[in-house]
Design an enzyme around this catalytic site. Structure first.
Site, short mmCIF file in Angstrom:
data_model
loop_
_atom_site.label_atom_id
_atom_site.label_comp_id
_atom_site.label_asym_id
_atom_site.label_seq_id
_atom_site.Cartn_x
_atom_site.Cartn_y
_atom_site.Cartn_z
N SER A 83 0.79 -1.24 0.00
CA SER A 83 0.00 0.00 0.00
C SER A 83 0.82 1.28 0.00
CB SER A 83 -0.91 0.03 1.23
OG SER A 83 -2.09 -0.64 0.95
N LYS A 86 0.49 3.53 -2.93
CA LYS A 86 -0.76 4.26 -3.25
C LYS A 86 -0.60 5.77 -3.35
CE LYS A 86 -3.69 0.57 -1.41
NZ LYS A 86 -4.48 0.09 -0.25
N TYR A 208 -2.54 -2.80 -10.68
CA TYR A 208 -2.57 -2.55 -9.23
C TYR A 208 -1.82 -3.66 -8.48
CZ TYR A 208 -4.37 -2.42 -4.47
OH TYR A 208 -4.46 -2.42 -3.10
N TYR A 260 -4.05 3.46 7.67
CA TYR A 260 -5.25 2.63 7.86
C TYR A 260 -6.20 3.32 8.85
CZ TYR A 260 -2.28 -0.76 5.47
OH TYR A 260 -1.46 -1.38 4.57
N VAL A 278 1.06 -3.58 4.21
CA VAL A 278 0.94 -4.85 4.93
C VAL A 278 2.23 -5.66 4.98
CG1 VAL A 278 -1.53 -5.33 4.78
CG2 VAL A 278 -0.04 -5.94 2.89
N1 GLU Z 1 -1.89 -5.35 -2.18
C1 GLU Z 1 -2.60 -5.20 -0.99
C2 GLU Z 1 -4.08 -5.36 -1.21
O1 GLU Z 1 -4.62 -4.77 -2.12
C3 GLU Z 1 -2.27 -3.89 -0.39
C4 GLU Z 1 -2.57 -3.98 1.01
C5 GLU Z 1 -1.87 -3.03 1.89
O2 GLU Z 1 -0.63 -2.93 1.92
O3 GLU Z 1 -2.62 -2.36 2.62
O4 GLU Z 1 -4.74 -6.05 -0.50
#
Ligand code: GLU
Length: 344
Positions: A83, A86, A208, A260, A278
């Site tokens: 994430s 992002k 993605y 988060y 994560v």
């Molecule tokens: N690739 C992960 C997902 O889409 C990203 C999750 C994350 O790092 O929050 O579930």
């Protein structure tokens, strides 16, 4: 093994002197020592590849906005960015399309919901923000390019400008996430229903998954953070990774939504724009000053790196780095990183 920078080494990749001899080096050593024995939390398992991480892995790196790099522990160990990609992709989408067009597809409102929740804003049908999966998939859908290959190349090129080095994806992580990514597929289909992603949304979903599998080190994260701290220009290579007028778009979303459903508490306590993932990474930005990268795969129940949170909080507190700190009288971060030169 904890590889620590040689105080006087010239980094072969970037040709710049590492500033490991500064007193700040001791600060990092102390931080690393304080938390290396903390084994609270658990490694992520919902993407099978991530479950293979060793709970003892722990690296810290700090890069200043003028190009000094400090690092300790597993600072060169690659892990998938997840994430943390992002906010950078959000910046790229805004640069490609402008704010108005991007904001028609994704909001800028914190959710308080889990990162993978299947929920859109009822009034606008938009995902709430680009840091939750729905918003991130909508953002990735905006990445321009004639075909999947060109879009992927543009995305990698952007990350290369931020890190200042060649980067690649971890194929095992990509396949692992692609095979198990039913929830993200459901989110993408729901958004297609509401017109928040276009016809090529399945290609965007692959993109993605690829962006989440990009391999970085916590040293890379520190340099990416330092690039944002430096107005979008990579302080080591001098390259522009993001046009300066869009840096505030990225940093404000990181401050309000980057951690988060701990984002509010994080902003209150640490006061730094940041993003976690994560796999256990955190990038934090001290605007105008530095980028911080931490890697430790043990996560708390909200999905943030346990040691990463401690390290960032301690640095913020020790040097008064909170965005809204007033009249701080403690030690100067700048002076610890930039000691007077020998003989002067
Ligand atoms: N690739 C992960 C997902 O889409 C990203 C999750 C994350 O790092 O929050 O579930």
């Amino acid at each position: 093994m904890h590889a620590e920078s040689d105080p006087d080494a010239i980094d072969p990749l970037i040709g710049k002197m590492r500033a490991a001899a500064a007193p700040f080096r001791r600060t990092l050593q102390e931080l690393h020592r304080s938390y290396a024995g903390l084994f609270d939390g658990a490694v992520a398992t919902y993407i099978p590849e991530l479950a293979l991480a060793d709970p003892s892995w722990f690296g810290i790196s700090v890069a200043t906005a003028d190009g000094l790099v400090f690092e300790i522990g597993d600072s060169g160990r690659p892990f998938s960015i997840q994430s943390i990609s992002k906010p950078f992709v959000f910046g790229m989408a805004i640069q490609d399309h402008g704010r108005d067009q991007v904001l028609r597809r994704v909001g800028v409102e914190p959710t308080g919901e889990a990162f993978n929740s299947i929920v859109l804003d009822e009034a606008t049908n938009r995902p709430f923000n680009p840091m939750v999966n729905a918003g991130a998939i909508a953002t990735t859908d905006l990445i321009e390019g004639a075909d999947a290959g060109e879009r992927f190349k543009r995305l990698l090129a952007m990350f290369r400008r931020f890190t200042g080095r060649d980067i690649h994806i971890d194929n095992a992580v990509f396949l692992s996430e692609r095979i198990t990514g039913h929830r993200n597929r459901a989110i993408a289909h729901l958004m297609r229903n509401f017109g928040m992603v276009g016809d090529r949304f399945e290609e965007s979903l692959e993109l993605y998954f690829q962006q989440c599998s990009i391999l970085v080190t916590c040293r890379d994260l520190a340099i990416m953070g330092a690039t944002l701290a430096n107005g979008g220009q990579n302080p080591l290579t001098g390259e522009t990774a993001l046009e300066p007028q869009y840096v505030k778009d990225v940093l404000s979303i990181m401050l309000s939504c980057g951690m988060y459903d701990f984002a509010g508490e994080w902003a209150y306590r640490t006061g730094l724009p940041a993003k976690s993932g994560v796999s256990g990474g955190i990038v934090a930005v001290v605007p105008g000053v530095a980028g911080i990268g931490v890697y430790s795969p043990l996560l708390d129940p909200k999905g943030n790196s346990v040691r990463g949170i401690r390290v960032c909080q301690d640095l913020s507190r020790k040097f008064g780095l909170h965005a809204f700190e007033a009249r701080f009288s403690g030690p100067s971060f700048h002076d610890e990183c930039h000691p007077p030169r020998r003989g002067t």
